[in-house]
Every structure is written in structure tokens, then in C-alpha cells.
Design a protein around this motif. Structure first.
Motif, PDB file in Angstrom:
ATOM      1  N   VAL A  36       0.941  -1.225  -0.041  1.00  9.97           N
ATOM      2  CA  VAL A  36      -0.051   0.066   0.058  1.00  9.97           C
ATOM      3  C   VAL A  36       0.821   1.161   0.041  1.00  9.97           C
ATOM      4  CG1 VAL A  36      -1.645   1.191   1.264  1.00  9.97           C
ATOM      5  CG2 VAL A  36      -2.060  -1.140   1.103  1.00  9.97           C
ATOM      6  N   ARG A  37       1.994   1.343   0.715  1.00 14.00           N
ATOM      7  CA  ARG A  37       2.757   2.360   0.864  1.00 14.00           C
ATOM      8  C   ARG A  37       3.357   2.659  -0.580  1.00 14.00           C
ATOM      9  NH1 ARG A  37       7.294   2.534   3.623  1.00 14.00           N
ATOM     10  NH2 ARG A  37       7.257   4.773   4.007  1.00 14.00           N
ATOM     11  N   ASP A  38       3.775   1.538  -1.313  1.00 13.85           N
ATOM     12  CA  ASP A  38       4.416   1.695  -2.737  1.00 13.85           C
ATOM     13  C   ASP A  38       3.411   2.363  -3.626  1.00 13.85           C
ATOM     14  OD1 ASP A  38       6.753   0.645  -2.152  1.00 13.85           O
ATOM     15  OD2 ASP A  38       6.349  -1.113  -2.782  1.00 13.85           O
ATOM     16  N   GLU A  39       2.017   1.972  -3.509  1.00 13.65           N
ATOM     17  CA  GLU A  39       0.940   2.645  -4.087  1.00 13.65           C
ATOM     18  C   GLU A  39       0.751   4.036  -3.914  1.00 13.65           C
ATOM     19  OE1 GLU A  39      -3.961   2.160  -5.104  1.00 13.65           O
ATOM     20  OE2 GLU A  39      -3.065   0.655  -3.641  1.00 13.65           O
ATOM     21  N   LEU A  40       0.711   4.176  -2.586  1.00 12.55           N
ATOM     22  CA  LEU A  40       0.609   5.746  -2.265  1.00 12.55           C
ATOM     23  C   LEU A  40       1.613   6.685  -2.878  1.00 12.55           C
ATOM     24  CD1 LEU A  40      -0.708   5.247   1.476  1.00 12.55           C
ATOM     25  CD2 LEU A  40      -2.065   6.221  -0.612  1.00 12.55           C
ATOM     26  N   PHE A  41       2.941   5.978  -2.594  1.00 12.24           N
ATOM     27  CA  PHE A  41       3.994   6.948  -3.001  1.00 12.24           C
ATOM     28  C   PHE A  41       3.998   7.051  -4.545  1.00 12.24           C
ATOM     29  CE2 PHE A  41       5.678   6.538   1.121  1.00 12.24           C
ATOM     30  CZ  PHE A  41       6.945   7.381   1.231  1.00 12.24           C
ATOM     31  N   ALA A  42       3.556   6.005  -5.298  1.00 16.05           N
ATOM     32  CA  ALA A  42       3.484   6.420  -6.477  1.00 16.05           C
ATOM     33  C   ALA A  42       2.555   7.026  -7.078  1.00 16.05           C
ATOM     34  CB  ALA A  42       3.787   4.828  -7.375  1.00 16.05           C
ATOM     35  N   THR A  43       1.344   7.097  -6.664  1.00 10.81           N
ATOM     36  CA  THR A  43       0.337   7.858  -7.296  1.00 10.81           C
ATOM     37  C   THR A  43      -0.507   8.843  -6.578  1.00 10.81           C
ATOM     38  OG1 THR A  43      -1.402   6.114  -6.221  1.00 10.81           O
ATOM     39  CG2 THR A  43      -0.256   5.430  -8.212  1.00 10.81           C
ATOM     40  N   HIS A  44      -0.203   9.073  -5.150  1.00 10.55           N
ATOM     41  CA  HIS A  44      -1.118  10.069  -4.331  1.00 10.55           C
ATOM     42  C   HIS A  44      -0.583  11.486  -4.460  1.00 10.55           C
ATOM     43  CE1 HIS A  44      -3.190  11.843  -1.137  1.00 10.55           C
ATOM     44  NE2 HIS A  44      -3.899  10.492  -1.150  1.00 10.55           N
ATOM     45  N   PRO A  45      -1.473  12.348  -4.816  1.00 11.37           N
ATOM     46  CA  PRO A  45      -0.983  13.787  -4.810  1.00 11.37           C
ATOM     47  C   PRO A  45      -0.084  14.339  -3.741  1.00 11.37           C
ATOM     48  CG  PRO A  45      -3.255  13.583  -5.350  1.00 11.37           C
ATOM     49  CD  PRO A  45      -2.748  12.251  -4.615  1.00 11.37           C
ATOM     50  N   ALA A  46      -0.308  13.637  -2.444  1.00 13.53           N
ATOM     51  CA  ALA A  46       0.263  13.962  -1.187  1.00 13.53           C
ATOM     52  C   ALA A  46       1.701  13.230  -1.018  1.00 13.53           C
ATOM     53  CB  ALA A  46      -0.460  13.997  -0.009  1.00 13.53           C
ATOM     54  N   SER A  47       1.993  12.366  -1.931  1.00 12.58           N
ATOM     55  CA  SER A  47       3.224  11.544  -2.013  1.00 12.58           C
ATOM     56  C   SER A  47       4.455  12.376  -1.682  1.00 12.58           C
ATOM     57  CB  SER A  47       3.583  10.872  -3.339  1.00 12.58           C
ATOM     58  OG  SER A  47       4.612  10.173  -3.184  1.00 12.58           O
ATOM     59  N   PRO A  48       5.325  11.568  -0.381  1.00 11.67           N
ATOM     60  CA  PRO A  48       6.557  12.689  -0.291  1.00 11.67           C
ATOM     61  C   PRO A  48       7.558  12.590  -1.727  1.00 11.67           C
ATOM     62  CG  PRO A  48       6.040  11.073   1.376  1.00 11.67           C
ATOM     63  CD  PRO A  48       5.021  10.890  -0.005  1.00 11.67           C
ATOM     64  N   LEU A  49       7.478  11.689  -2.405  1.00 10.99           N
ATOM     65  CA  LEU A  49       8.174  11.633  -3.663  1.00 10.99           C
ATOM     66  C   LEU A  49       7.749  12.985  -4.679  1.00 10.99           C
ATOM     67  CD1 LEU A  49       8.088   8.099  -5.172  1.00 10.99           C
ATOM     68  CD2 LEU A  49       9.873   9.345  -3.840  1.00 10.99           C
ATOM     69  N   PRO A  50       9.110  13.652  -5.037  1.00  5.83           N
ATOM     70  CA  PRO A  50       8.615  14.953  -5.912  1.00  5.83           C
ATOM     71  C   PRO A  50       7.950  14.272  -7.248  1.00  5.83           C
ATOM     72  CG  PRO A  50      10.911  14.891  -5.192  1.00  5.83           C
ATOM     73  CD  PRO A  50      10.539  13.546  -4.745  1.00  5.83           C
ATOM     74  N   PRO A  51       7.035  15.124  -7.848  1.00  2.84           N
ATOM     75  CA  PRO A  51       6.486  14.564  -8.993  1.00  2.84           C
ATOM     76  C   PRO A  51       7.341  14.028  -9.912  1.00  2.84           C
ATOM     77  CG  PRO A  51       5.270  16.702  -8.559  1.00  2.84           C
ATOM     78  CD  PRO A  51       6.621  16.296  -7.468  1.00  2.84           C
ATOM     79  N   ALA A  52       8.329  14.395 -10.255  1.00  2.00           N
ATOM     80  CA  ALA A  52       9.360  14.110 -11.377  1.00  2.00           C
ATOM     81  C   ALA A  52       9.824  12.640 -11.006  1.00  2.00           C
ATOM     82  CB  ALA A  52      10.437  14.975 -11.151  1.00  2.00           C
ATOM     83  N   ALA A  53       9.993  12.369  -9.816  1.00  2.00           N
ATOM     84  CA  ALA A  53      10.435  11.042  -9.340  1.00  2.00           C
ATOM     85  C   ALA A  53       9.332   9.823  -9.305  1.00  2.00           C
ATOM     86  CB  ALA A  53      11.071  11.009  -7.982  1.00  2.00           C
ATOM     87  N   ARG A  54       8.092  10.240  -9.623  1.00  2.00           N
ATOM     88  CA  ARG A  54       7.068   9.233  -9.477  1.00  2.00           C
ATOM     89  C   ARG A  54       6.893   8.241 -10.612  1.00  2.00           C
ATOM     90  NH1 ARG A  54       2.559  13.293  -6.773  1.00  2.00           N
ATOM     91  NH2 ARG A  54       4.104  14.016  -5.101  1.00  2.00           N
ATOM     92  N   ALA A  55       7.177   8.928 -11.999  1.00  2.00           N
ATOM     93  CA  ALA A  55       7.145   8.093 -13.149  1.00  2.00           C
ATOM     94  C   ALA A  55       8.070   6.861 -13.171  1.00  2.00           C
ATOM     95  CB  ALA A  55       7.642   9.149 -14.282  1.00  2.00           C
ATOM     96  N   GLY A  56       9.008   6.996 -12.709  1.00  2.00           N
ATOM     97  CA  GLY A  56      10.036   5.952 -12.817  1.00  2.00           C
ATOM     98  C   GLY A  56      10.170   5.055 -11.314  1.00  2.00           C
ATOM     99  N   PHE A  57       9.262   5.346 -10.466  1.00  2.00           N
ATOM    100  CA  PHE A  57       9.036   4.585  -9.206  1.00  2.00           C
ATOM    101  C   PHE A  57       8.872   3.201  -9.257  1.00  2.00           C
ATOM    102  CE2 PHE A  57       6.789   3.904  -5.258  1.00  2.00           C
ATOM    103  CZ  PHE A  57       7.876   3.818  -4.379  1.00  2.00           C
ATOM    104  N   ARG A  58       9.687   2.216  -8.641  1.00  2.00           N
ATOM    105  CA  ARG A  58       9.312   1.073  -8.632  1.00  2.00           C
ATOM    106  C   ARG A  58       9.120   0.465  -7.389  1.00  2.00           C
ATOM    107  NH1 ARG A  58       8.499   2.267 -12.922  1.00  2.00           N
ATOM    108  NH2 ARG A  58       9.168   1.989 -14.866  1.00  2.00           N
TER     109      ARG A  58
END
Length: 198
Positions: A36-58
Motif C-alpha cells: 500500500v505504501r508503494d501505491e501511495l508513493f507512486a500515485t497519491h498527490p500528497a506523496s513525499p516523492l517529488p512529481p518528477a520521481a514518481r514516473a520511474g518509481f518501482r
């Protein structure tokens, strides 16, 4: 990202930890937590990942579950102390030490109370292992990260180091996070939970 996105993130995290507590086995809860954390980090607008890092997030690097690093321990008395942490996003955050936990084979950790509106239990960890160098969080109940225990935590608090996770500032320097104080540092490497990414 809006404040309502952050609210939704916190609700989802609270729901996730409720599901973890209800899991038939801790390892099952850990597998759910990781997915679930992987899904949230990859897709949620409030993810701590910067938007640019989400596309390649695995997925976040997370160690396999180790049952030896799950503890149900009482919160023991500790000398009262106050700690203030200046953050760029939340101003000065005040914590009060409310006790300590003794983790066999790992060490003692101070247990803090976030002394802001609503309050919450805060248990960070700093170790020389492969986790985020600034330290990780194990419990942060004001944000939903609560692994349970007895109704009275003085009797038993679940401290499962497999659920240690890097604070948001480890993923994006735009966030400012309180880091573990000296009473939350141990000398034993903790090969569990979310590991360093770089």
C-alpha cells in the motif's frame, strides 16, 4: 498538492495501520504495509516523492520481515524532558518524553509525546544500519502510524522495527522532519523496515 490531499493521505495511512493491526500475522501486515505504501508513493498527490520521481518509481526498498525485530514491551518510566524541533513547514514542534522502551538485543529508545493540538505518540530510531542516515520513524500516531498493543501502553506497546520508515524529508528536501534525538539512537544496525535509497 492541497491540504485536502494531505488529509486524504493521512486517512489512508490510518486505514492502512488499522488493517496491519487486524492482520492474522505480523508478516502479513508487513506485506500489506509495503504494497500500500508503494501505491501511495507512486500515485497519491500528497506523496513525499517529488512529481518528477514518481514516473520511474518501482517501490521503496524494504527489508524482508524479521520476526525477531517485533517487540511487545511496556512503556517504562523515564526522566521527564522537553524537546523542541524547528521545522520549515510546521514551525517549532514540541515533544515531551513520556517514557522509554527496552528492546532486547537492540537497546533503549525514548518515547515522546507530540505536544501540539491533538497530540500523539512519537517513536523515532537512529541506527548505524542501512536505513536513512538521519533516522527513521517507527511510530507517529498523530499521523496514523500506530502498531497497537495493550489498552494501557504502560503494559505493552507494539514496537516492530520492520515498520521503520524514512520521514518525508528523506524523499524530498522541501519537507522538514524532526530527527531522532540522542535517546533514540542505538549502536546496533537494524536491518529492517525501509532502507536507504541512495
Amino acid at each position: 498538492m492541497s491540504r485536502l490531499d494531505v488529509l486524504d493521505w493521512r486517512r489512508r495511512v490510518g486505514d492502512l495501520y488499522a488493517a496491519v493491526r487486524a492482520s492474522a500475522a505480523p508478516a502479513d501486515g508487513h506485506a500489506l504495509w509495503t504494497a500500500v505504501r508503494d501505491e501511495l508513493f507512486a500515485t497519491h498527490p500528497a506523496s513525499p516523492l517529488p512529481p518528477a520521481a514518481r514516473a520511474g518509481f518501482r517501490g521503496l526498498p524494504v527489508a524482508p520481515y524479521d520476526p525477531a525485530l517485533r517487540f511487545e514491551v511496556p512503556v517504562l518510566e523515564a526522566e521527564p524532558a522537553v524537546r523542541e524541533a524547528a521545522t520549515g513547514t510546521d514551525g517549532t514542534v514540541r515533544f515531551e518524553r513520556v517514557g522509554r522502551v527496552a528492546l532486547p538485543g537492540v537497546g533503549d529508545l525514548d518515547v515522546w509525546w507530540l505536544d501540539q493540538y491533538g497530540g500523539g505518540l512519537f517513536l523515532p530510531l537512529k541506527d548505524p544500519g542501512p536505513g536513512y542516515g538521519g533516522g527513521r520513524y517507527v511510530l507517529d500516531t498523530v499521523k496514523g502510524a500506530d502498531l497497537g498493543g495493550a489498552r494501557d501502553p504502560r503494559e505493552a506497546l507494539v514496537v516492530d522495527l520492520n515498520f521503520a520508515y524514512a520521514p518525508s524529508c528523506a524523499h524530498d528536501p522541501a519537507w522538514a522532519c524532526p530527527l531522532p534525538p540522542p535517546g533514540n539512537a542505538v549502536d546496533v544496525p537494524v536491518h529492517a523496515g525501509e532502507l536507504a535509497t541512495g
